[in-house]
Design a protein around this motif. Sequence first.
Motif, PDB file in Angstrom:
ATOM      1  N   THR A  55      24.021 -30.316  15.182  1.00 46.74           N
ATOM      2  CA  THR A  55      25.128 -30.932  14.447  1.00 46.74           C
ATOM      3  C   THR A  55      25.771 -29.937  13.493  1.00 46.74           C
ATOM      4  O   THR A  55      25.085 -29.314  12.677  1.00 46.74           O
ATOM      5  N   VAL A  56      27.079 -29.805  13.605  1.00 50.60           N
ATOM      6  CA  VAL A  56      27.878 -28.996  12.681  1.00 50.60           C
ATOM      7  C   VAL A  56      28.674 -29.947  11.800  1.00 50.60           C
ATOM      8  O   VAL A  56      29.344 -30.855  12.297  1.00 50.60           O
ATOM      9  N   CYS A 166      25.047 -38.333   8.774  1.00 48.24           N
ATOM     10  CA  CYS A 166      24.670 -37.276   9.711  1.00 48.24           C
ATOM     11  C   CYS A 166      23.734 -36.300   9.003  1.00 48.24           C
ATOM     12  O   CYS A 166      23.733 -36.197   7.780  1.00 48.24           O
ATOM     13  N   ALA A 167      22.935 -35.602   9.792  1.00 46.06           N
ATOM     14  CA  ALA A 167      22.066 -34.547   9.284  1.00 46.06           C
ATOM     15  C   ALA A 167      22.538 -33.245   9.897  1.00 46.06           C
ATOM     16  O   ALA A 167      22.456 -33.053  11.112  1.00 46.06           O
ATOM     17  N   ALA A 168      23.065 -32.361   9.067  1.00 43.32           N
ATOM     18  CA  ALA A 168      23.718 -31.152   9.560  1.00 43.32           C
ATOM     19  C   ALA A 168      22.719 -30.018   9.771  1.00 43.32           C
ATOM     20  O   ALA A 168      21.851 -29.768   8.930  1.00 43.32           O
ATOM     21  N   ASP A 169      22.875 -29.325  10.898  1.00 40.44           N
ATOM     22  CA  ASP A 169      22.135 -28.092  11.151  1.00 40.44           C
ATOM     23  C   ASP A 169      22.924 -26.884  10.663  1.00 40.44           C
ATOM     24  O   ASP A 169      22.348 -25.832  10.382  1.00 40.44           O
ATOM     25  N   ALA A 194      25.872 -31.109   0.633  1.00 38.12           N
ATOM     26  CA  ALA A 194      24.466 -30.701   0.605  1.00 38.12           C
ATOM     27  C   ALA A 194      23.527 -31.858   0.926  1.00 38.12           C
ATOM     28  O   ALA A 194      22.440 -31.643   1.483  1.00 38.12           O
ATOM     29  N   ARG A 195      23.934 -33.084   0.626  1.00 45.91           N
ATOM     30  CA  ARG A 195      23.087 -34.236   0.916  1.00 45.91           C
ATOM     31  C   ARG A 195      22.914 -34.456   2.422  1.00 45.91           C
ATOM     32  O   ARG A 195      22.010 -35.176   2.838  1.00 45.91           O
ATOM     33  N   HIS A 196      23.790 -33.847   3.209  1.00 46.80           N
ATOM     34  CA  HIS A 196      23.656 -33.948   4.664  1.00 46.80           C
ATOM     35  C   HIS A 196      22.823 -32.802   5.241  1.00 46.80           C
ATOM     36  O   HIS A 196      22.637 -32.734   6.455  1.00 46.80           O
ATOM     37  N   CYS A 197      22.334 -31.905   4.371  1.00 45.93           N
ATOM     38  CA  CYS A 197      21.576 -30.739   4.828  1.00 45.93           C
ATOM     39  C   CYS A 197      20.076 -30.982   4.732  1.00 45.93           C
ATOM     40  O   CYS A 197      19.614 -31.873   4.022  1.00 45.93           O
TER      41      CYS A 197
END
Length: 245
Positions: A55-56, A166-169, A194-197
């Motif tokens: 995920t981007v 979403c959870a970002a890569d 940052a909360r998605h990282c």
Amino acid sequence: MAMNEPIEWSSDGSPHSLRFNDRYRSRAGGVAQALCVFLAGCGLPERWRNASAFTVLETGFGLGLNFLTTWAAWEIDEQRCNILHFVSVEAYPVAAADIARSALASDSSGEADAALLARVRALAPQLTRAWQGLSPGIHRLRFAGGRVRLTLAVGEVLPMLQHLDCAADAVYLDGFSPARNPDMWSHAALQAAARHCRAGTTLATYTVARGVRETLAQLGFRVEKRTGLAPKRHRLEAVFLPASR
């Protein structure tokens, strides 16, 4: 109601934002910028190889060249992940015709791989066909038989980032200049991103503004300056290491 942000096309074929009085892409070309600053800056394509999904997360979809270049790089990579999910926030989406025009414009520097550039141009019509009539809210578009997924959040950056799940890569920070578009680079917006990282998420951006570097460091990123894409001297790469805070 659908939204079409007006674009000013200069005589050299460069797109400019009238709202922010800023360029949409590097003078070296949008595909070259996507490759050097964002894909390479986030360790791609290596980091998605042999993964089930990747995920981007992007702030600032603009003319879609980061998405198209990432999709093209994924498509030609024999070790690509099974699913590529690209999540992007855009407050002022442009017209489909401008996305098409942008993709067809040649990279002036010649730094973009010719085969990849050709693939970007070939993929652009699929994006423009799906783009028609976008309105504020969350839009989910699918390509490549559902293996490439674009979630486009049309609206202001902070509420959209807070609403997304979403959870970002990897994270691409690609809003207009912090001096011209400060809301995109505010502490609150970067904190929402940052909360998605998660630990190990990579982040890349063209700006090395001190405020951006300091905020990212405060949020748990290890930030490093790297050589930029000419004419810019520097760019940023970062890795999310929350345990280091």
